[in-house]
Scaffold this motif. Structure first.
Motif, PDB file in Angstrom:
ATOM      1  N   ARG A   4       0.836  -1.203   0.000  1.00  0.00           N
ATOM      2  CA  ARG A   4       0.000   0.000   0.000  1.00  0.00           C
ATOM      3  C   ARG A   4       0.874   1.257   0.000  1.00  0.00           C
ATOM      4  O   ARG A   4       0.559   2.248  -0.660  1.00  0.00           O
ATOM      5  CB  ARG A   4      -0.938  -0.011   1.206  1.00  0.00           C
ATOM      6  CG  ARG A   4      -2.035  -1.056   1.119  1.00  0.00           C
ATOM      7  CD  ARG A   4      -3.149  -0.789   2.127  1.00  0.00           C
ATOM      8  NE  ARG A   4      -2.670  -0.838   3.492  1.00  0.00           N
ATOM      9  CZ  ARG A   4      -2.571  -1.954   4.212  1.00  0.00           C
ATOM     10  NH1 ARG A   4      -2.903  -3.112   3.663  1.00  0.00           N
ATOM     11  NH2 ARG A   4      -2.148  -1.920   5.457  1.00  0.00           N
ATOM     12  N   ALA A   5       1.972   1.165   0.715  1.00  0.00           N
ATOM     13  CA  ALA A   5       2.895   2.311   0.769  1.00  0.00           C
ATOM     14  C   ALA A   5       3.529   2.553  -0.597  1.00  0.00           C
ATOM     15  O   ALA A   5       3.732   3.707  -1.005  1.00  0.00           O
ATOM     16  CB  ALA A   5       3.978   2.054   1.818  1.00  0.00           C
ATOM     17  N   LEU A   6       3.822   1.474  -1.311  1.00  0.00           N
ATOM     18  CA  LEU A   6       4.403   1.614  -2.647  1.00  0.00           C
ATOM     19  C   LEU A   6       3.430   2.318  -3.592  1.00  0.00           C
ATOM     20  O   LEU A   6       3.821   3.206  -4.359  1.00  0.00           O
ATOM     21  CB  LEU A   6       4.767   0.234  -3.210  1.00  0.00           C
ATOM     22  CG  LEU A   6       6.013  -0.432  -2.637  1.00  0.00           C
ATOM     23  CD1 LEU A   6       6.176  -1.837  -3.220  1.00  0.00           C
ATOM     24  CD2 LEU A   6       7.267   0.398  -2.917  1.00  0.00           C
ATOM     25  N   LEU A  41       7.521   2.259  -8.391  1.00  0.00           N
ATOM     26  CA  LEU A  41       6.956   1.430  -9.459  1.00  0.00           C
ATOM     27  C   LEU A  41       7.895   0.270  -9.766  1.00  0.00           C
ATOM     28  O   LEU A  41       7.446  -0.868  -9.986  1.00  0.00           O
ATOM     29  CB  LEU A  41       6.722   2.266 -10.716  1.00  0.00           C
ATOM     30  CG  LEU A  41       6.038   1.531 -11.886  1.00  0.00           C
ATOM     31  CD1 LEU A  41       4.598   1.174 -11.518  1.00  0.00           C
ATOM     32  CD2 LEU A  41       6.050   2.394 -13.153  1.00  0.00           C
ATOM     33  N   GLU A  42       9.186   0.542  -9.767  1.00  0.00           N
ATOM     34  CA  GLU A  42      10.176  -0.513 -10.015  1.00  0.00           C
ATOM     35  C   GLU A  42      10.119  -1.582  -8.919  1.00  0.00           C
ATOM     36  O   GLU A  42      10.213  -2.774  -9.194  1.00  0.00           O
ATOM     37  CB  GLU A  42      11.579   0.086 -10.079  1.00  0.00           C
ATOM     38  CG  GLU A  42      11.819   0.970 -11.299  1.00  0.00           C
ATOM     39  CD  GLU A  42      13.174   1.666 -11.248  1.00  0.00           C
ATOM     40  OE1 GLU A  42      13.959   1.344 -10.326  1.00  0.00           O
ATOM     41  OE2 GLU A  42      13.440   2.515 -12.108  1.00  0.00           O
ATOM     42  N   GLU A  43       9.943  -1.137  -7.688  1.00  0.00           N
ATOM     43  CA  GLU A  43       9.874  -2.081  -6.566  1.00  0.00           C
ATOM     44  C   GLU A  43       8.614  -2.934  -6.661  1.00  0.00           C
ATOM     45  O   GLU A  43       8.638  -4.147  -6.401  1.00  0.00           O
ATOM     46  CB  GLU A  43       9.883  -1.316  -5.241  1.00  0.00           C
ATOM     47  CG  GLU A  43      11.212  -0.642  -4.937  1.00  0.00           C
ATOM     48  CD  GLU A  43      11.167   0.146  -3.641  1.00  0.00           C
ATOM     49  OE1 GLU A  43      10.404  -0.240  -2.736  1.00  0.00           O
ATOM     50  OE2 GLU A  43      11.886   1.165  -3.545  1.00  0.00           O
ATOM     51  N   LEU A  44       7.495  -2.323  -7.049  1.00  0.00           N
ATOM     52  CA  LEU A  44       6.248  -3.065  -7.207  1.00  0.00           C
ATOM     53  C   LEU A  44       6.370  -4.061  -8.355  1.00  0.00           C
ATOM     54  O   LEU A  44       5.870  -5.184  -8.272  1.00  0.00           O
ATOM     55  CB  LEU A  44       5.089  -2.090  -7.473  1.00  0.00           C
ATOM     56  CG  LEU A  44       3.686  -2.697  -7.364  1.00  0.00           C
ATOM     57  CD1 LEU A  44       3.366  -3.063  -5.910  1.00  0.00           C
ATOM     58  CD2 LEU A  44       2.633  -1.714  -7.892  1.00  0.00           C
ATOM     59  N   ASP A  56      -7.394   3.665  -3.289  1.00  0.00           N
ATOM     60  CA  ASP A  56      -7.489   4.163  -1.919  1.00  0.00           C
ATOM     61  C   ASP A  56      -6.628   3.271  -1.036  1.00  0.00           C
ATOM     62  O   ASP A  56      -7.032   2.167  -0.658  1.00  0.00           O
ATOM     63  CB  ASP A  56      -8.949   4.116  -1.449  1.00  0.00           C
ATOM     64  CG  ASP A  56      -9.120   4.695  -0.049  1.00  0.00           C
ATOM     65  OD1 ASP A  56      -8.104   4.952   0.625  1.00  0.00           O
ATOM     66  OD2 ASP A  56     -10.275   4.883   0.375  1.00  0.00           O
ATOM     67  N   GLU A  57      -5.434   3.732  -0.712  1.00  0.00           N
ATOM     68  CA  GLU A  57      -4.503   2.887   0.044  1.00  0.00           C
ATOM     69  C   GLU A  57      -4.949   2.649   1.486  1.00  0.00           C
ATOM     70  O   GLU A  57      -4.417   1.771   2.173  1.00  0.00           O
ATOM     71  CB  GLU A  57      -3.091   3.488   0.043  1.00  0.00           C
ATOM     72  CG  GLU A  57      -2.940   4.797   0.762  1.00  0.00           C
ATOM     73  CD  GLU A  57      -3.192   5.988  -0.137  1.00  0.00           C
ATOM     74  OE1 GLU A  57      -2.966   7.119   0.307  1.00  0.00           O
ATOM     75  OE2 GLU A  57      -3.623   5.768  -1.286  1.00  0.00           O
ATOM     76  N   GLU A  58      -5.924   3.420   1.958  1.00  0.00           N
ATOM     77  CA  GLU A  58      -6.419   3.225   3.322  1.00  0.00           C
ATOM     78  C   GLU A  58      -7.412   2.062   3.394  1.00  0.00           C
ATOM     79  O   GLU A  58      -7.502   1.371   4.407  1.00  0.00           O
ATOM     80  CB  GLU A  58      -7.096   4.513   3.826  1.00  0.00           C
ATOM     81  CG  GLU A  58      -6.161   5.710   3.916  1.00  0.00           C
ATOM     82  CD  GLU A  58      -5.009   5.456   4.873  1.00  0.00           C
ATOM     83  OE1 GLU A  58      -5.234   4.784   5.899  1.00  0.00           O
ATOM     84  OE2 GLU A  58      -3.893   5.930   4.584  1.00  0.00           O
ATOM     85  N   VAL A  97      -4.379  -3.989  -2.497  1.00  0.00           N
ATOM     86  CA  VAL A  97      -3.456  -3.813  -3.609  1.00  0.00           C
ATOM     87  C   VAL A  97      -3.482  -5.023  -4.544  1.00  0.00           C
ATOM     88  O   VAL A  97      -3.535  -4.882  -5.767  1.00  0.00           O
ATOM     89  CB  VAL A  97      -2.017  -3.573  -3.100  1.00  0.00           C
ATOM     90  CG1 VAL A  97      -1.038  -3.513  -4.271  1.00  0.00           C
ATOM     91  CG2 VAL A  97      -1.953  -2.282  -2.300  1.00  0.00           C
ATOM     92  N   TYR A  98      -3.431  -6.204  -3.970  1.00  0.00           N
ATOM     93  CA  TYR A  98      -3.398  -7.425  -4.780  1.00  0.00           C
ATOM     94  C   TYR A  98      -4.617  -7.519  -5.684  1.00  0.00           C
ATOM     95  O   TYR A  98      -4.500  -7.740  -6.893  1.00  0.00           O
ATOM     96  CB  TYR A  98      -3.316  -8.652  -3.874  1.00  0.00           C
ATOM     97  CG  TYR A  98      -3.331  -9.959  -4.633  1.00  0.00           C
ATOM     98  CD1 TYR A  98      -2.184 -10.409  -5.285  1.00  0.00           C
ATOM     99  CD2 TYR A  98      -4.477 -10.729  -4.715  1.00  0.00           C
ATOM    100  CE1 TYR A  98      -2.188 -11.595  -6.002  1.00  0.00           C
ATOM    101  CE2 TYR A  98      -4.496 -11.917  -5.414  1.00  0.00           C
ATOM    102  CZ  TYR A  98      -3.350 -12.350  -6.059  1.00  0.00           C
ATOM    103  OH  TYR A  98      -3.363 -13.529  -6.772  1.00  0.00           O
ATOM    104  N   SER A  99      -5.804  -7.343  -5.121  1.00  0.00           N
ATOM    105  CA  SER A  99      -7.035  -7.438  -5.911  1.00  0.00           C
ATOM    106  C   SER A  99      -7.077  -6.379  -7.004  1.00  0.00           C
ATOM    107  O   SER A  99      -7.517  -6.637  -8.134  1.00  0.00           O
ATOM    108  CB  SER A  99      -8.263  -7.291  -5.000  1.00  0.00           C
ATOM    109  OG  SER A  99      -8.319  -8.334  -4.063  1.00  0.00           O
ATOM    110  N   TRP A 100      -6.617  -5.189  -6.678  1.00  0.00           N
ATOM    111  CA  TRP A 100      -6.608  -4.079  -7.640  1.00  0.00           C
ATOM    112  C   TRP A 100      -5.701  -4.400  -8.813  1.00  0.00           C
ATOM    113  O   TRP A 100      -6.084  -4.234  -9.975  1.00  0.00           O
ATOM    114  CB  TRP A 100      -6.146  -2.813  -6.921  1.00  0.00           C
ATOM    115  CG  TRP A 100      -6.075  -1.580  -7.764  1.00  0.00           C
ATOM    116  CD1 TRP A 100      -7.116  -0.935  -8.375  1.00  0.00           C
ATOM    117  CD2 TRP A 100      -4.891  -0.833  -8.088  1.00  0.00           C
ATOM    118  NE1 TRP A 100      -6.641   0.164  -9.063  1.00  0.00           N
ATOM    119  CE2 TRP A 100      -5.293   0.255  -8.899  1.00  0.00           C
ATOM    120  CE3 TRP A 100      -3.550  -0.978  -7.763  1.00  0.00           C
ATOM    121  CZ2 TRP A 100      -4.384   1.188  -9.392  1.00  0.00           C
ATOM    122  CZ3 TRP A 100      -2.637  -0.047  -8.241  1.00  0.00           C
ATOM    123  CH2 TRP A 100      -3.059   1.018  -9.049  1.00  0.00           C
TER     124      TRP A 100
END
Length: 206
Positions: free
Chosen positions: A22-24, A36-39, A80-82, A86-89
């Motif tokens: 979420r932080a990424l 983006l590279e880390e993700l 919405d990172e709150e 992330v995975y589903s998105w």
């Protein structure tokens, strides 16, 4: 889509919506290309296997993987990172991009003239087409095989034909000479059992 869903189920266990992911995405929103590279490093193998399971062409899958991450970059502001997962998105973006690609006129024309991983004819041994082996789950391949052995034979047969043969549900129905509705029911029930079995194993191992 059976194979895609199969890999997606496995992926959910390794990407349990950590705060790091979420932080990424939050950093990507701010224009941080390093984030983006880390993700990309976290997801590239998993998503490549998912995409390959749909488009069946390695070169096509490689191109589409880049497009998926461009989409993530462009659409990060909508996440919405709150509250979001992330995975589903990311999986939803990947699925939609892959389906759009195979429905495109250019892809259909290319299908008629190029060689895919479905050629020559596939066997249930998975020697020629095994998208799972391209993902982060290659080290869990034996676990997956053992899990498959624990579900009812009729459910296992449908999933294996879909996975190793890359067939659609309609093609499976014709191949096994059973109603389409039966294929859908066995697939759904088999995937639920697999998810439960794998979740137990992976939670114990990890």
């Amino acid at each position: 889509m059976i194979v895609f869903n199969f890999i997606a189920v496995l992926g959910a266990f390794s990407h349990r919506d950590s705060g790091n992911e979420r932080a990424l995405v939050k950093r990507i929103k701010g224009g941080d290309t390093k984030a983006l590279e880390e993700l990309y490093e976290l997801y590239k193998s998993l998503l490549f296997g998912m995409i390959l399971s749909i488009v069946k062409k390695r070169e096509e899958a490689e191109d589409l993987l880049q497009e998926v991450f461009m989409k993530i970059w462009e659409k990060a502001h909508t996440f919405d990172e709150e509250r979001g997962n992330v995975y589903s998105w990311i999986v939803t973006i990947t699925r939609n991009k892959s389906i759009d690609r195979i429905r495109s006129k250019g892809y259909k024309t290319q299908q008629k003239t190029s060689t895919s991983v479905n050629e020559p004819a596939l066997t249930l041994e998975g020697d020629n087409f095994d998208p799972l082996e391209t993902t982060i789950f290659s080290d869990r391949s034996e676990l997956v095989k053992r899990a498959l052995e624990k579900i009812p034979e009729e459910q296992r047969e449908v999933i294996k034909v879909a996975y190793y043969g890359g067939m659609t549900q309609s093609e499976i129905a014709e191949h096994l000479d059973i109603p389409l509705g039966t294929v859908k029911t066995r697939t759904r029930q088999g995937m639920i059992k697999l998810k439960n079995i794998l979740e137990d194993h992976i939670s114990i191992d990890g």
